[in-house]
Design an enzyme around this catalytic site. Structure first.
Site, PDB file in Angstrom:
ATOM      1  CE  LYS A  59      -4.023  -1.671   2.666  1.00  0.00           C
ATOM      2  NZ  LYS A  59      -4.774  -1.444   3.926  1.00  0.00           N
ATOM      3  CB  ALA A  77      -1.994   0.721   8.928  1.00  0.00           C
ATOM      4  CG  ASP A  78      -3.808  -4.932   5.528  1.00  0.00           C
ATOM      5  OD1 ASP A  78      -4.722  -4.443   4.845  1.00  0.00           O
ATOM      6  OD2 ASP A  78      -3.743  -6.140   5.811  1.00  0.00           O
ATOM      7  CB  THR A  79      -6.118  -4.567  10.625  1.00  0.00           C
ATOM      8  OG1 THR A  79      -5.580  -3.309  11.078  1.00  0.00           O
ATOM      9  CG2 THR A  79      -6.505  -5.393  11.850  1.00  0.00           C
ATOM     10  N   GLY A 114      -0.105  -4.342  10.682  1.00  0.00           N
ATOM     11  CA  GLY A 114       1.202  -3.968  10.164  1.00  0.00           C
ATOM     12  C   GLY A 114       1.195  -2.498   9.804  1.00  0.00           C
TER      13      GLY A 114
END
Length: 228
Positions: A59, A77-79, A114
């Protein structure tokens, strides 16, 4: 070296991440990365715990191609929600959301977020990243509660089909770690990465003994109660 005057580009459409990053008091703009998340994740071959940071990194790289990234420090960010090391993504439809919520009911799982901070300067990319995991125990909610929650539309854009901050459903019974990590942007992790670029929060924060890894959580919890 970048400094505290550098503005941030938050590469996310999430209103939850927008609210959280606002608490740092740093100037920022919003830009949704052109990255195809599903295609990126299909290429991943590592451990499930690393998927969130892998996706966030892509991203961030996608955001660096956007005009808005010029002179900015990109935050991505990524969850992911992991149940027995199986990744539970965003629901495809209402029936899938129902299946996800039933599978989580009354059980412990882990939420991993992250975070990536990067910048492009003189044609060179500088990137730092980290992940944080929070164990979460769901309460034994009923099928009727699941149906009402799905009808609200809230779970459809969330990994695992739930938002911990939802004031009506209130899906969790206990968390063992950072609350904001479960929401989608752990500020303790983010500020550590920003410090690598000599960027510090401008807003004061209040220590929260219940969540020492994220001293902003007390104030954010109050904000969420009034704005969600």
């Amino acid at each position: 070296m970048l400094n505290h005057h550098t503005h941030l580009l938050l590469a996310s459409a999430s209103p939850r991440r927008r609210q959280i990053i606002t608490s740092l008091g740093l100037p920022y703009t919003i830009g949704v990365s052109p990255t195809d998340e599903e295609a990126v994740q299909a290429l991943y071959r590592g451990l499930a715990d690393g998927l969130a940071q892998w996706t966030a990194a892509h991203k961030a790289l996608g955001a660096l191609t956007m005009p808005e990234s010029q002179g900015a420090l990109v935050v991505a960010a990524d969850t992911t929600v992991l149940l027995d090391d199986q990744v539970l993504g965003k629901p495809r439809d209402e029936e899938h959301a129902r299946q996800l919520l039933r599978s989580l009911r009354g059980r412990w799982h882990r939420v991993v977020t992250g975070v990536i901070v990067c910048a492009l300067k003189n044609g060179q990319i500088t990137m730092f990243g980290a992940s944080q995991a929070t164990p979460v125990l769901m309460r034994p909610y009923s099928d009727a509660e699941i149906d009402a929650y799905i009808a609200s539309g809230d779970p459809m854009d969330k990994a695992g089909a739930y938002g911990i901050q939802n004031p009506d459903f209130q899906p969790t019974e206990r968390i063992d770690g950072c609350y904001l990590n479960v929401v989608g942007l752990p500020l303790g992790t983010l500020t550590g990465l920003l410090a690598r670029f000599d960027v510090q929060p401008l807003a004061p924060h209040v220590a929260d003994p219940a969540c020492p890894c994220c001293p902003w959580s007390t104030r954010l919890l109050k904000n969420e109660a009034t704005h969600v």
